[in-house]
Design a protein around this motif. Structure first.
Motif, PDB file in Angstrom:
ATOM      1  N   MET A 133       0.835  -1.180   0.000  1.00 52.47           N
ATOM      2  CA  MET A 133       0.000   0.000   0.000  1.00 52.47           C
ATOM      3  C   MET A 133       0.881   1.244   0.000  1.00 52.47           C
ATOM      4  O   MET A 133       1.948   1.268   0.556  1.00 52.47           O
ATOM      5  CB  MET A 133      -0.909  -0.044   1.232  1.00 52.47           C
ATOM      6  N   SER A 134       0.384   2.312  -0.603  1.00 46.46           N
ATOM      7  CA  SER A 134       1.171   3.528  -0.741  1.00 46.46           C
ATOM      8  C   SER A 134       0.966   4.458   0.448  1.00 46.46           C
ATOM      9  O   SER A 134       0.148   4.210   1.318  1.00 46.46           O
ATOM     10  CB  SER A 134       0.757   4.239  -2.029  1.00 46.46           C
ATOM     11  N   ASP A 135       1.717   5.566   0.444  1.00 48.91           N
ATOM     12  CA  ASP A 135       1.606   6.529   1.540  1.00 48.91           C
ATOM     13  C   ASP A 135       0.282   7.277   1.534  1.00 48.91           C
ATOM     14  O   ASP A 135      -0.192   7.690   2.568  1.00 48.91           O
ATOM     15  CB  ASP A 135       2.680   7.620   1.447  1.00 48.91           C
ATOM     16  N   SER A 136      -0.267   7.542   0.356  1.00 48.19           N
ATOM     17  CA  SER A 136      -1.503   8.310   0.292  1.00 48.19           C
ATOM     18  C   SER A 136      -2.575   7.512  -0.434  1.00 48.19           C
ATOM     19  O   SER A 136      -2.284   6.655  -1.247  1.00 48.19           O
ATOM     20  CB  SER A 136      -1.262   9.636  -0.421  1.00 48.19           C
ATOM     21  N   SER A 137      -3.808   7.844  -0.131  1.00 49.08           N
ATOM     22  CA  SER A 137      -4.906   7.125  -0.774  1.00 49.08           C
ATOM     23  C   SER A 137      -5.071   7.619  -2.213  1.00 49.08           C
ATOM     24  O   SER A 137      -4.574   8.683  -2.581  1.00 49.08           O
ATOM     25  CB  SER A 137      -6.192   7.328   0.016  1.00 49.08           C
ATOM     26  N   TRP A 138      -5.805   6.844  -2.981  1.00 50.43           N
ATOM     27  CA  TRP A 138      -6.027   7.219  -4.375  1.00 50.43           C
ATOM     28  C   TRP A 138      -6.712   8.577  -4.465  1.00 50.43           C
ATOM     29  O   TRP A 138      -6.433   9.356  -5.365  1.00 50.43           O
ATOM     30  CB  TRP A 138      -6.820   6.140  -5.113  1.00 50.43           C
ATOM     31  N   SER A 139      -7.583   8.880  -3.505  1.00 49.24           N
ATOM     32  CA  SER A 139      -8.313  10.149  -3.568  1.00 49.24           C
ATOM     33  C   SER A 139      -7.387  11.345  -3.342  1.00 49.24           C
ATOM     34  O   SER A 139      -7.634  12.422  -3.878  1.00 49.24           O
ATOM     35  CB  SER A 139      -9.485  10.154  -2.586  1.00 49.24           C
ATOM     36  N   ASP A 140      -6.322  11.147  -2.563  1.00 52.34           N
ATOM     37  CA  ASP A 140      -5.354  12.227  -2.362  1.00 52.34           C
ATOM     38  C   ASP A 140      -4.577  12.526  -3.640  1.00 52.34           C
ATOM     39  O   ASP A 140      -4.073  13.629  -3.817  1.00 52.34           O
ATOM     40  CB  ASP A 140      -4.364  11.865  -1.251  1.00 52.34           C
ATOM     41  N   ARG A 141      -4.491  11.553  -4.513  1.00 50.53           N
ATOM     42  CA  ARG A 141      -3.705  11.689  -5.744  1.00 50.53           C
ATOM     43  C   ARG A 141      -4.436  12.458  -6.844  1.00 50.53           C
ATOM     44  O   ARG A 141      -3.850  12.754  -7.884  1.00 50.53           O
ATOM     45  CB  ARG A 141      -3.335  10.316  -6.286  1.00 50.53           C
ATOM     46  N   ILE A 142      -5.723  12.743  -6.639  1.00 53.19           N
ATOM     47  CA  ILE A 142      -6.494  13.375  -7.709  1.00 53.19           C
ATOM     48  C   ILE A 142      -6.973  14.778  -7.336  1.00 53.19           C
ATOM     49  O   ILE A 142      -7.906  15.298  -7.928  1.00 53.19           O
ATOM     50  CB  ILE A 142      -7.693  12.487  -8.125  1.00 53.19           C
TER      51      ILE A 142
ATOM     52  N   ARG B  84      -7.462   3.800 -10.516  1.00 48.61           N
ATOM     53  CA  ARG B  84      -8.279   2.601 -10.300  1.00 48.61           C
ATOM     54  C   ARG B  84      -7.458   1.501  -9.632  1.00 48.61           C
ATOM     55  O   ARG B  84      -7.911   0.856  -8.685  1.00 48.61           O
ATOM     56  CB  ARG B  84      -8.838   2.133 -11.651  1.00 48.61           C
ATOM     57  N   GLU B  85      -6.243   1.297 -10.112  1.00 53.43           N
ATOM     58  CA  GLU B  85      -5.377   0.271  -9.539  1.00 53.43           C
ATOM     59  C   GLU B  85      -4.991   0.611  -8.100  1.00 53.43           C
ATOM     60  O   GLU B  85      -4.934  -0.268  -7.238  1.00 53.43           O
ATOM     61  CB  GLU B  85      -4.126   0.094 -10.405  1.00 53.43           C
ATOM     62  N   ALA B  86      -4.757   1.883  -7.824  1.00 50.76           N
ATOM     63  CA  ALA B  86      -4.448   2.300  -6.450  1.00 50.76           C
ATOM     64  C   ALA B  86      -5.646   2.039  -5.536  1.00 50.76           C
ATOM     65  O   ALA B  86      -5.477   1.582  -4.402  1.00 50.76           O
ATOM     66  CB  ALA B  86      -4.064   3.772  -6.415  1.00 50.76           C
ATOM     67  N   ALA B  87      -6.840   2.280  -6.051  1.00 52.36           N
ATOM     68  CA  ALA B  87      -8.051   1.996  -5.262  1.00 52.36           C
ATOM     69  C   ALA B  87      -8.193   0.505  -5.010  1.00 52.36           C
ATOM     70  O   ALA B  87      -8.574   0.076  -3.907  1.00 52.36           O
ATOM     71  CB  ALA B  87      -9.293   2.539  -5.978  1.00 52.36           C
ATOM     72  N   ALA B  88      -7.869  -0.309  -5.989  1.00 49.31           N
ATOM     73  CA  ALA B  88      -7.935  -1.768  -5.826  1.00 49.31           C
ATOM     74  C   ALA B  88      -6.925  -2.220  -4.777  1.00 49.31           C
ATOM     75  O   ALA B  88      -7.228  -3.108  -3.970  1.00 49.31           O
ATOM     76  CB  ALA B  88      -7.677  -2.459  -7.161  1.00 49.31           C
ATOM     77  N   ASP B  89      -5.758  -1.614  -4.749  1.00 53.89           N
ATOM     78  CA  ASP B  89      -4.718  -1.963  -3.772  1.00 53.89           C
ATOM     79  C   ASP B  89      -5.149  -1.623  -2.340  1.00 53.89           C
ATOM     80  O   ASP B  89      -4.714  -2.252  -1.392  1.00 53.89           O
ATOM     81  CB  ASP B  89      -3.403  -1.258  -4.076  1.00 53.89           C
ATOM     82  N   GLU B  90      -5.988  -0.589  -2.204  1.00 55.70           N
ATOM     83  CA  GLU B  90      -6.431  -0.153  -0.880  1.00 55.70           C
ATOM     84  C   GLU B  90      -7.534  -1.029  -0.298  1.00 55.70           C
ATOM     85  O   GLU B  90      -7.818  -0.955   0.875  1.00 55.70           O
ATOM     86  CB  GLU B  90      -6.905   1.303  -0.939  1.00 55.70           C
TER      87      GLU B  90
ATOM     88  N   GLU C 262     -15.998   6.946  -4.415  1.00 55.48           N
ATOM     89  CA  GLU C 262     -15.492   5.585  -4.359  1.00 55.48           C
ATOM     90  C   GLU C 262     -15.359   5.067  -5.781  1.00 55.48           C
ATOM     91  O   GLU C 262     -15.997   5.597  -6.701  1.00 55.48           O
ATOM     92  CB  GLU C 262     -16.466   4.691  -3.581  1.00 55.48           C
ATOM     93  N   ILE C 263     -14.547   4.046  -5.929  1.00 55.86           N
ATOM     94  CA  ILE C 263     -14.435   3.394  -7.233  1.00 55.86           C
ATOM     95  C   ILE C 263     -14.990   1.990  -7.067  1.00 55.86           C
ATOM     96  O   ILE C 263     -14.439   1.182  -6.319  1.00 55.86           O
ATOM     97  CB  ILE C 263     -12.982   3.380  -7.739  1.00 55.86           C
ATOM     98  N   GLU C 264     -16.114   1.747  -7.734  1.00 53.82           N
ATOM     99  CA  GLU C 264     -16.714   0.408  -7.730  1.00 53.82           C
ATOM    100  C   GLU C 264     -15.924  -0.486  -8.666  1.00 53.82           C
ATOM    101  O   GLU C 264     -15.483  -0.036  -9.733  1.00 53.82           O
ATOM    102  CB  GLU C 264     -18.169   0.463  -8.229  1.00 53.82           C
ATOM    103  N   ASN C 265     -15.767  -1.728  -8.293  1.00 46.87           N
ATOM    104  CA  ASN C 265     -15.078  -2.732  -9.124  1.00 46.87           C
ATOM    105  C   ASN C 265     -13.712  -2.250  -9.610  1.00 46.87           C
ATOM    106  O   ASN C 265     -13.415  -2.329 -10.809  1.00 46.87           O
ATOM    107  CB  ASN C 265     -15.946  -3.107 -10.337  1.00 46.87           C
ATOM    108  N   PRO C 266     -12.862  -1.751  -8.707  1.00 54.14           N
ATOM    109  CA  PRO C 266     -11.585  -1.193  -9.174  1.00 54.14           C
ATOM    110  C   PRO C 266     -10.654  -2.218  -9.815  1.00 54.14           C
ATOM    111  O   PRO C 266      -9.795  -1.835 -10.608  1.00 54.14           O
ATOM    112  CB  PRO C 266     -10.967  -0.614  -7.894  1.00 54.14           C
ATOM    113  N   ASP C 267     -10.841  -3.538  -9.512  1.00 52.73           N
ATOM    114  CA  ASP C 267      -9.946  -4.540 -10.120  1.00 52.73           C
ATOM    115  C   ASP C 267     -10.380  -4.919 -11.529  1.00 52.73           C
ATOM    116  O   ASP C 267      -9.678  -5.668 -12.185  1.00 52.73           O
ATOM    117  CB  ASP C 267      -9.865  -5.849  -9.320  1.00 52.73           C
ATOM    118  N   ASP C 268     -11.522  -4.441 -11.969  1.00 52.04           N
ATOM    119  CA  ASP C 268     -12.036  -4.794 -13.293  1.00 52.04           C
ATOM    120  C   ASP C 268     -12.032  -3.556 -14.194  1.00 52.04           C
ATOM    121  O   ASP C 268     -12.905  -2.695 -14.076  1.00 52.04           O
ATOM    122  CB  ASP C 268     -13.452  -5.346 -13.152  1.00 52.04           C
TER     123      ASP C 268
END
Length: 150
Positions: free
Chosen positions: A1-10, A143-149, A45-51
Motif C-alpha cells: 500500500m502507498s503513503d496516500s490514498s487514491w483520492s489524495d492523488r487526484i 483505479r489500480e491504487a483503489a484496488a490496492d487499498e 469511491e471506485i466500484e469494481n476497481p480490479d475490473d
C-alpha cells in the motif's frame, strides 16, 4: 500500500472539475455554499476497481441526508445578509422554520427533493471526474491504487 490514498492523488483533477462544474451548480437549486456542504458530506469511491471494464467512480451520498436541514440554514443566513425579509415567496418565515425544526412542516418533501438533486449532481460530478482522469491517462493508475487499498 502507498503513503496516500487514491483520492489524495487526484486533488488537481478535482479542482479543475470544481471549476468546470460551477456553471451546473449556478443553474441548480443549490447556492455555492450549499453545494460546498453537499460535497463535504459526499465521498467518492471506485466500484469494481480490479475490473478495468466495470470500474466506475461513484458518489457515496450516505451522509448527505444529515446535512440537508443545514442547507436551509445556509440559505436563510444568506438571505438575512442580503437584507431579505423573513417571509419570502417560497414560504419561509420564523413560524415555518420552527415547524420545520419540529418536523411539523411540509419540509420532508423539500428535503427529499434536495437529497435527490444532491445525489444526481454529485454523480454527475463523479462521472466528470472519471472522464477527466481518463482523458489525462490517469484513470487506470487511480483505479489500480483503489484496488490496492481494498
Amino acid at each position: 500500500m502507498s503513503d496516500s490514498s487514491w483520492s489524495d492523488r487526484i486533488v488537481g483533477e478535482r479542482m479543475t472539475v470544481d471549476q468546470e462544474f460551477s456553471s451546473r451548480i449556478q443553474s441548480s437549486e443549490f447556492s455555492n455554499q450549499q453545494w460546498s456542504l453537499v460535497m463535504t458530506a459526499t465521498t467518492f469511491e471506485i466500484e469494481n476497481p480490479d475490473d478495468p471494464e466495470r470500474a466506475r467512480m461513484v458518489a457515496n451520498t450516505d451522509q448527505v441526508d444529515q446535512i440537508i436541514p443545514e442547507l436551509e440554514n445556509v440559505q436563510a443566513g444568506m438571505g438575512a445578509m442580503a437584507g431579505e425579509s423573513g417571509g419570502s415567496s417560497s414560504g419561509g418565515g420564523i413560524v415555518d422554520s420552527i415547524k420545520g425544526a419540529l418536523g411539523l412542516g411540509g419540509g420532508d418533501d423539500d428535503h427529499e427533493a434536495q437529497l435527490k438533486e444532491a445525489e444526481r449532481l454529485t454523480q454527475e460530478y463523479a462521472d466528470e471526474l472519471q472522464a477527466r482522469l481518463e482523458s489525462n491517462g490517469r484513470w487506470d493508475a487511480v483505479r489500480e491504487a483503489a484496488a490496492d487499498e481494498e
